[in-house]
Design a protein around this motif. Structure first.
Motif, short mmCIF file in Angstrom:
data_model
loop_
_atom_site.label_atom_id
_atom_site.label_comp_id
_atom_site.label_asym_id
_atom_site.label_seq_id
_atom_site.Cartn_x
_atom_site.Cartn_y
_atom_site.Cartn_z
N ARG A 70 -5.89 1.82 -3.86
CA ARG A 70 -4.89 1.13 -3.02
C ARG A 70 -5.54 0.04 -2.19
O ARG A 70 -5.00 -1.07 -2.08
CB ARG A 70 -4.18 2.13 -2.09
CG ARG A 70 -3.23 3.05 -2.81
CD ARG A 70 -2.23 3.70 -1.87
NE ARG A 70 -2.78 4.36 -0.71
CZ ARG A 70 -3.09 5.66 -0.64
NH1 ARG A 70 -2.94 6.44 -1.69
NH2 ARG A 70 -3.54 6.17 0.49
N VAL B 114 -1.28 6.29 -6.55
CA VAL B 114 -2.56 5.60 -6.63
C VAL B 114 -3.46 6.09 -5.51
O VAL B 114 -3.03 6.15 -4.35
CB VAL B 114 -2.34 4.06 -6.53
CG1 VAL B 114 -3.67 3.32 -6.55
CG2 VAL B 114 -1.43 3.57 -7.64
N GLU C 298 0.83 -1.21 0.00
CA GLU C 298 0.00 0.00 0.00
C GLU C 298 0.86 1.26 0.00
O GLU C 298 0.55 2.23 -0.67
CB GLU C 298 -0.98 0.00 1.18
CG GLU C 298 -2.18 -0.89 0.93
CD GLU C 298 -3.34 -0.60 1.86
OE1 GLU C 298 -3.75 0.58 1.97
OE2 GLU C 298 -3.83 -1.56 2.48
N MET D 139 2.12 1.74 -3.51
CA MET D 139 1.08 2.29 -4.39
C MET D 139 0.86 3.78 -4.10
O MET D 139 0.64 4.57 -5.02
CB MET D 139 -0.23 1.51 -4.24
CG MET D 139 -0.18 0.13 -4.85
SD MET D 139 -1.80 -0.71 -4.89
CE MET D 139 -2.03 -1.11 -3.16
N GLU D 140 0.94 4.16 -2.83
CA GLU D 140 0.80 5.57 -2.46
C GLU D 140 1.92 6.39 -3.11
O GLU D 140 1.68 7.45 -3.68
CB GLU D 140 0.84 5.71 -0.94
CG GLU D 140 0.62 7.13 -0.46
CD GLU D 140 0.63 7.26 1.05
OE1 GLU D 140 0.51 8.41 1.53
OE2 GLU D 140 0.78 6.24 1.76
N ASP E 251 -3.76 0.54 -12.57
CA ASP E 251 -4.35 1.86 -12.30
C ASP E 251 -4.30 2.79 -13.51
O ASP E 251 -4.70 3.93 -13.44
CB ASP E 251 -3.67 2.52 -11.09
CG ASP E 251 -2.27 3.02 -11.40
OD1 ASP E 251 -1.69 2.62 -12.43
OD2 ASP E 251 -1.74 3.81 -10.59
#
Length: 132
Positions: free
Chosen positions: A29, A24, A16, A19-20, A75
């Motif tokens: 996420r 995203v 996560e 992805m941050e 994404d």
């Protein structure tokens, strides 16, 4: 080849946060952390066919080691780069088309698991798969 077969996601480490860093949004996420990703790998010499199947999409990707290709993340982030073999590791370097920043990825077999390691802007994450 060692990578050949079907691999199902088992667990994530720091995914996560990765992805941050990639930009995203929080909803994607949360969904991405539980995507039930399954990867099927078929290697024939320097050529690979990889089928990625998740809750969100199914794509098939053909590439040759050392040859650049375009790729779109789940994404929608567009990348260009290539995979190379370094020892028993697949090592990828991909440049984002929107900001020119580099995402690196490694795939290796450790024991009976396929470990994918991602690095972007100083953030590292792992996705660990078991044979399915």
């Amino acid at each position: 080849m060692a990578f050949n077969g079907t691999w199902k996601i088992d667990r994530n480490e720091n995914y996560e946060k990765f992805m941050e860093a990639m930009g995203v949004n929080i909803m994607k996420r949360k969904l991405g952390a539980h995507d039930n990703l399954k990867i099927t790998v078929q290697q024939d010499g320097n050529k690979f066919t990889i089928k990625e199947s998740s809750n969100f999409r199914t794509i098939e990707l053909d590439f040759t080691l050392g040859v650049n290709f375009d790729y779109s993340l789940a994404d929608g982030t567009e990348l260009n780069g290539s995979w190379n073999m370094e020892g028993n590791k697949l090592v990828g370097a991909f440049t984002r088309k929107d900001n020119g920043k580099v995402l690196t990825a490694h795939r290796e077999i450790i024991g009976d698991e396929l470990v994918q390691t991602y690095q972007y802007e100083g953030v590292e994450a792992k996705r660990i798969f078991k044979r399915g």
